[in-house]
Design an enzyme around this catalytic site. Sequence first.
Site, short mmCIF file in Angstrom:
data_model
loop_
_atom_site.label_atom_id
_atom_site.label_comp_id
_atom_site.label_asym_id
_atom_site.label_seq_id
_atom_site.Cartn_x
_atom_site.Cartn_y
_atom_site.Cartn_z
N LYS A 22 0.83 -1.21 0.00
CA LYS A 22 0.00 0.00 0.00
C LYS A 22 0.87 1.26 0.00
O LYS A 22 0.64 2.18 -0.78
CB LYS A 22 -0.90 0.00 1.25
CG LYS A 22 -1.56 1.36 1.51
CD LYS A 22 -2.39 1.38 2.78
CE LYS A 22 -1.65 1.60 4.05
NZ LYS A 22 -1.41 3.00 4.43
N ASN A 23 1.85 1.28 0.90
CA ASN A 23 2.60 2.53 1.04
C ASN A 23 3.61 2.76 -0.09
O ASN A 23 4.22 3.82 -0.17
CB ASN A 23 3.30 2.58 2.41
CG ASN A 23 2.28 2.74 3.53
OD1 ASN A 23 1.11 3.07 3.27
ND2 ASN A 23 2.70 2.50 4.76
N ARG A 91 -4.79 10.78 4.45
CA ARG A 91 -3.58 11.53 4.70
C ARG A 91 -2.50 11.27 3.65
O ARG A 91 -1.74 12.14 3.28
CB ARG A 91 -3.06 11.21 6.10
CG ARG A 91 -2.28 12.36 6.62
CD ARG A 91 -1.48 12.11 7.82
NE ARG A 91 -0.62 13.26 8.02
CZ ARG A 91 0.47 13.49 7.35
NH1 ARG A 91 0.86 12.63 6.42
NH2 ARG A 91 1.19 14.56 7.56
N CYS A 115 -4.17 12.76 13.05
CA CYS A 115 -5.07 11.62 13.02
C CYS A 115 -4.87 10.85 14.31
O CYS A 115 -4.11 11.29 15.17
CB CYS A 115 -4.83 10.76 11.79
SG CYS A 115 -3.24 9.96 11.80
N ARG A 120 1.05 14.44 12.95
CA ARG A 120 1.31 14.31 11.52
C ARG A 120 1.46 15.64 10.77
O ARG A 120 0.68 15.95 9.86
CB ARG A 120 0.26 13.40 10.87
CG ARG A 120 0.10 12.11 11.68
CD ARG A 120 -0.48 11.01 10.90
NE ARG A 120 0.43 10.42 9.93
CZ ARG A 120 0.12 9.40 9.16
NH1 ARG A 120 -1.07 8.87 9.22
NH2 ARG A 120 1.00 8.93 8.32
N PRO A 121 2.45 16.42 11.15
CA PRO A 121 2.71 17.68 10.44
C PRO A 121 3.29 17.44 9.05
O PRO A 121 3.72 16.32 8.74
CB PRO A 121 3.74 18.37 11.34
CG PRO A 121 4.45 17.26 12.03
CD PRO A 121 3.45 16.15 12.19
N ILE A 122 3.30 18.50 8.22
CA ILE A 122 3.92 18.38 6.89
C ILE A 122 5.00 19.45 6.69
O ILE A 122 5.35 19.78 5.57
CB ILE A 122 2.88 18.43 5.73
CG1 ILE A 122 2.05 19.73 5.79
CG2 ILE A 122 2.00 17.21 5.71
CD1 ILE A 122 1.37 20.05 4.47
N LEU A 124 8.10 19.38 6.97
CA LEU A 124 9.31 18.97 6.23
C LEU A 124 9.06 18.90 4.72
O LEU A 124 9.93 19.26 3.93
CB LEU A 124 9.84 17.63 6.75
CG LEU A 124 10.26 17.64 8.23
CD1 LEU A 124 10.52 16.22 8.73
CD2 LEU A 124 11.50 18.51 8.44
N ASP A 306 4.68 0.61 11.89
CA ASP A 306 3.47 -0.04 11.36
C ASP A 306 3.32 -1.49 11.82
O ASP A 306 2.33 -2.14 11.48
CB ASP A 306 3.47 0.02 9.81
CG ASP A 306 3.28 1.43 9.30
OD1 ASP A 306 2.85 2.30 10.08
OD2 ASP A 306 3.56 1.68 8.11
N ILE A 328 8.09 6.99 16.62
CA ILE A 328 7.73 7.69 15.38
C ILE A 328 6.45 8.52 15.57
O ILE A 328 6.44 9.71 15.25
CB ILE A 328 7.54 6.69 14.20
CG1 ILE A 328 8.76 5.76 14.06
CG2 ILE A 328 7.28 7.43 12.89
CD1 ILE A 328 10.06 6.42 13.67
N ARG A 398 -8.61 -0.58 4.39
CA ARG A 398 -7.74 0.47 3.84
C ARG A 398 -6.38 -0.11 3.47
O ARG A 398 -5.74 0.39 2.54
CB ARG A 398 -7.51 1.57 4.89
CG ARG A 398 -8.68 2.48 5.13
CD ARG A 398 -8.24 3.62 6.02
NE ARG A 398 -6.88 4.01 5.65
CZ ARG A 398 -5.91 4.30 6.50
NH1 ARG A 398 -6.12 4.29 7.79
NH2 ARG A 398 -4.71 4.63 6.09
#
Length: 419
Positions: A22-23, A91, A115, A120-122, A124, A306, A328, A398
């Site tokens: 998935k990722n 996300r 979430c 979960r910032p962005i 970077l 995960d 993490i 998902r």
Amino acid sequence: MESLLIKGGVPLCGEVTISGAKNAVLPIMAAALLTREPCVIRRVPNLSDVKFMGRILTWLGAEVHFQGDSVRIQARKIKGAGDYDLVRKMRGSICIMGPLLGRLKKAAVSLPGGCVIGARPINLHLKGFAALGAKVTIENGYVRAEARRLIGADLFLGGRAGSTVLGTANVMMAATLAEGVTVIESAACEPEVVDLACFLNAMGAKITGAGSPTLTITGVKQLHGAEHEVIPDRIEAATYAIAAAATNGEITLRGARADHLHAVFDKLRDTGVKLERQGSAITVRRNGRLKPVDITTLPYSGFPTDVQAQMMALMALTPGISIITERIFESRFMHVSELGRLGADIEIEGPSAIVKGGKPLSGAPVMASDLRASAALVIAGLAASGHTQVNRVYHLDRGYENMDAKLRKLGARVQRIEE
Ligand code: EPU
């Protein structure tokens, strides 16, 4: 809403074929936006997140056709802004931003919130776009990046928890069409980033160093269509390996990549699990009594966040004390209270969970909070006595292809029920 009803206590035995990751597939699908030519991606798992990414790309103007386990994407003409609600719902869709910026020199997406697993910032991702010369603004719930020209740059992409997977993917994708050379230091080394780099190189990009903390991207004028087969899902493979150990069964993983699973297999061996490789098949079973192990999640090649929840379910079944530290995502412990409903004895102390394992687990109704927490509850339910009902199974859909069907093939007594 659908739930899984599990009758526990059956050792899982047999073979399971691991699906595409998935990722890996999500950013690879987004990367198809970088060219007007068709791209064909194979070994695409049938997951709601993947379908969702298909909808986002369609909304942007791309033609997206799923056929069997392939998807053909052609983004002849696209717009630079993602639909507010579509992007906000998943996300992972933030990774359309890099390709839009690379191709159109402008991108706007709804600002993803936090979430259940953390903030979960962005920052970077945005730091990287700015380093390439984009002007980044946040307005009316949208984050926009715009540039007249993107110019290659040297940048450091490490954050407080180490590297960022989708941040690296995003900046790498934008940089493929920048002028000159971009060097990303502290780049994420995850196999999914390597797979994306392979696809981008097949499209004509010039990327070296993927899989190491230093990525070098030499910008090209344009990219072309390409075909690619996605890597197998290491998190799905780890989940079934843990399910084999938890139920005292024997599962052969088909198509998994052992070289992507060193940290997980190392911990499984320490806990008393035997892993045998015959060609591309890996057989997993207990090797005597299970022993507790301490685990700290880290960026690749460390133990994956995960797989933290699933490993906690196994440790809850293992006599002794194990300490599981999450480095993490700060609040990725939603499964702890639900595992408690099955009888697990787990306490949270700062970033660590102290698992006093070995107490017998017994089935109960539980609520899935996120994808990997759901997988942990399924594993615990498979090992518990009696019936466990895992509610909100859409979280599992998902990220795990046909999980209930795959489990049934391994002998599990699992039914999907409509509430
Ligand atoms: N971070 C920042 N700033 C940023 C980006 C990240 O501080 O701009 C921090 C995060 O808060 C976190 C750490 O960096 O503490 C790592 O986050 P990362 O950016 O690597 O996560 P991600 O790219 O958003 C992907 C996976 C996640 C997986 C993480 C870590 C996808 C679609 N998602 O997320 O997968 O947990 O990497 O390996 O690739 C899952 O599959 O269940 C899942 C959550």
